[in-house]
Motif scaffolding. Structure first.
Motif, PDB file in Angstrom:
ATOM      1  N   MET A 178       0.809  -1.214   0.000  1.00 42.67           N
ATOM      2  CA  MET A 178       0.000   0.000   0.000  1.00 42.67           C
ATOM      3  C   MET A 178       0.843   1.266   0.000  1.00 42.67           C
ATOM      4  O   MET A 178       0.342   2.352   0.258  1.00 42.67           O
ATOM      5  CB  MET A 178      -0.961  -0.013   1.191  1.00 42.67           C
ATOM      6  N   SER A 179       2.153   1.117  -0.263  1.00 46.43           N
ATOM      7  CA  SER A 179       2.974   2.324  -0.414  1.00 46.43           C
ATOM      8  C   SER A 179       2.532   3.083  -1.662  1.00 46.43           C
ATOM      9  O   SER A 179       2.686   4.299  -1.764  1.00 46.43           O
ATOM     10  CB  SER A 179       4.455   1.952  -0.517  1.00 46.43           C
ATOM     11  N   VAL A 180       2.004   2.326  -2.622  1.00 47.26           N
ATOM     12  CA  VAL A 180       1.383   2.919  -3.798  1.00 47.26           C
ATOM     13  C   VAL A 180      -0.013   2.324  -3.914  1.00 47.26           C
ATOM     14  O   VAL A 180      -0.183   1.113  -3.807  1.00 47.26           O
ATOM     15  CB  VAL A 180       2.185   2.597  -5.086  1.00 47.26           C
ATOM     16  N   VAL A 181      -1.022   3.179  -4.087  1.00 47.71           N
ATOM     17  CA  VAL A 181      -2.392   2.675  -4.231  1.00 47.71           C
ATOM     18  C   VAL A 181      -2.961   3.139  -5.560  1.00 47.71           C
ATOM     19  O   VAL A 181      -2.470   4.084  -6.174  1.00 47.71           O
ATOM     20  CB  VAL A 181      -3.308   3.150  -3.072  1.00 47.71           C
ATOM     21  N   ALA A 182      -3.985   2.450  -6.003  1.00 47.45           N
ATOM     22  CA  ALA A 182      -4.659   2.797  -7.249  1.00 47.45           C
ATOM     23  C   ALA A 182      -6.061   3.287  -6.935  1.00 47.45           C
ATOM     24  O   ALA A 182      -6.765   2.699  -6.099  1.00 47.45           O
ATOM     25  CB  ALA A 182      -4.724   1.577  -8.166  1.00 47.45           C
TER      26      ALA A 182
END
Length: 200
Positions: free
Chosen positions: A154-158
């Motif tokens: 979840m360091s990068v989410v969409a």
């Protein structure tokens, strides 16, 4: 809003889940241990495979000695060609048995290593499905496999969004975008990663 990656992690080998090293909310690094399947049977299988490999090597050494002695006897014509052929075949068989034993040892070694399951990527533990003491299989059952924990990156989410059909011609992959979330004042810079042509 969806996590970049989500994986339900189950055992790699079947057995009783002996220890779970993480809890919901923990952040883990790639390679960190998540849980362990009871190792006793896999430890014994590894020891048996190692003993079988050692025995095969000892027998191969003896077969080589027999072959060297037979070749010396053959020089003095004190052994028949048929007997020499049999001894040479026995030596070749002993080498094949070593290869077979080495493969079995590597398999047993891998099974033992697979009793400890590690994180496939950096992420957060967002689910725990079982507690210690449950017997789980690594085989598929009714289209699903048993999962012990869920890990999400979840360091990068969409942000999955919908748009009216009339806007689709204005959008392209890589285009800059901003995301706002209802109830929050912050504006997040983003870009279009995927265009899904699904129509409602």
């Amino acid at each position: 809003i969806a996590a970049r990656r989500t994986s339900n992690i189950g055992p790699l080998v079947e057995g009783v889940i002996e220890e779970i090293f993480v809890k919901v909310g923990d952040r883990v690094k790639k390679g960190a241990p998540l849980f362990k399947t009871r190792q006793d049977n896999y430890q014994r299988s590894l020891e048996e495979a190692e003993a079988a490999l050692n025995l095969a090597k000892i027998r191969s050494v003896q077969a080589l000695r027999n072959l060297e002695n037979a070749r010396e006897l053959a020089k003095m014509r004190n052994i028949s060609k048929t007997r020499l052929d049999d001894i040479e075949t026995a030596y070749q068989v002993s080498n094949a048995i070593i290869n077979q034993a080495e493969a079995a040892f590597k398999t047993a070694e891998q099974f033992f290593a697979d009793t400890v399951v590690t994180a496939p990527f950096d992420g957060s533990i967002t689910g725990k499905n079982v507690d210690e003491g449950v017997y789980l299989s690594n085989r598929f059952s009714m289209g699903e496999t048993s999962a012990v924990v869920r890990i999400q990156e979840m360091s990068v989410v969409a942000a999955i969004v919908q748009t009216p059909e009339k806007n689709t011609g204005l959008l392209r992959v890589g285009q800059s975008a901003t995301v706002t979330i209802e109830g929050h004042n912050q504006i997040f810079d983003s870009y279009i990663y995927i265009l899904n042509d699904r129509i409602d």
